[in-house]
Design a protein around this motif. Structure first.
Motif: not given
Length: 177
Positions: A65-71, A74-83, A92-102
């Motif tokens: 798995s890869y868990e990425f912080a979304i930076e 322009s703000e050098k700020k983490v605003i969410g995550g995507v996996s 040849g398969t994978a799952g995952g998801g995404i979320w963003l600071n509202a």
């Protein structure tokens, strides 16, 4: 591991991301769409998550798995995550998801990050199928997935009890080839 788009950097989580992680996930309007994210989201939750992500990153090419912080550059700020999760290289398969600071919804950041994740999965990892899902009622998640060509493949009735609000939720399964 680091991926880059016009406005975003997708990178490994670090201990310095704790406050941004708490800010983004300590919001019921965000966490109610995720099965395994508690509300309220505490410093202890964030520290455990980041520790687990750091340990996973140490596995190198053996990771599944890869868990990425979304930076936001322009703000050098983490605003969410995507996996990209449950990677099965043989299948040849994978799952995952995404979320963003509202605070960052509606600006195209989610679409930009999700698109880069798809590019990474098919281009770099050479996967052939991505599977995602969304809870019934989360129309913005489906709209974003649909833009990339995801198709609804089924409905898992009463699939999860959401940690954030305690409600049992149906999950639509989506796939992209």
């Amino acid at each position: 591991m680091k991926l880059e788009t016009k406005r975003l950097i997708l990178r490994e989580w670090s201990k310095g991301d704790i406050n941004d992680l708490i800010e983004g996930l300590n919001n019921l309007e965000v966490t109610k769409w995720h099965a395994f994210v508690p509300y309220p989201y505490t410093k202890k939750d964030a520290e455990k998550w980041i520790k687990d992500c750091i340990e996973n990153a140490k596995k190198g090419k053996k990771r599944n798995s890869y868990e990425f912080a979304i930076e936001l550059k322009s703000e050098k700020k983490v605003i969410g995550g995507v996996s990209l999760a449950k990677i099965n290289k043989f299948q040849g398969t994978a799952g995952g998801g995404i979320w963003l600071n509202a605070k960052y919804h509606g600006k195209g950041y989610g679409t930009e990050a999700f698109g880069e994740r798809i590019k990474f999965a098919f281009g770099k990892l050479k996967l052939r199928r991505l599977e995602n899902g969304f809870f019934r009622g989360n129309t913005s998640s489906f709209k974003m997935q649909k833009r990339f060509g995801y198709k609804i493949e089924g409905l898992r009735r009463k699939a999860f009890r959401c940690m954030a609000d305690g409600k049992i939720k149906d999950e639509y399964i989506t796939g992209l080839l």
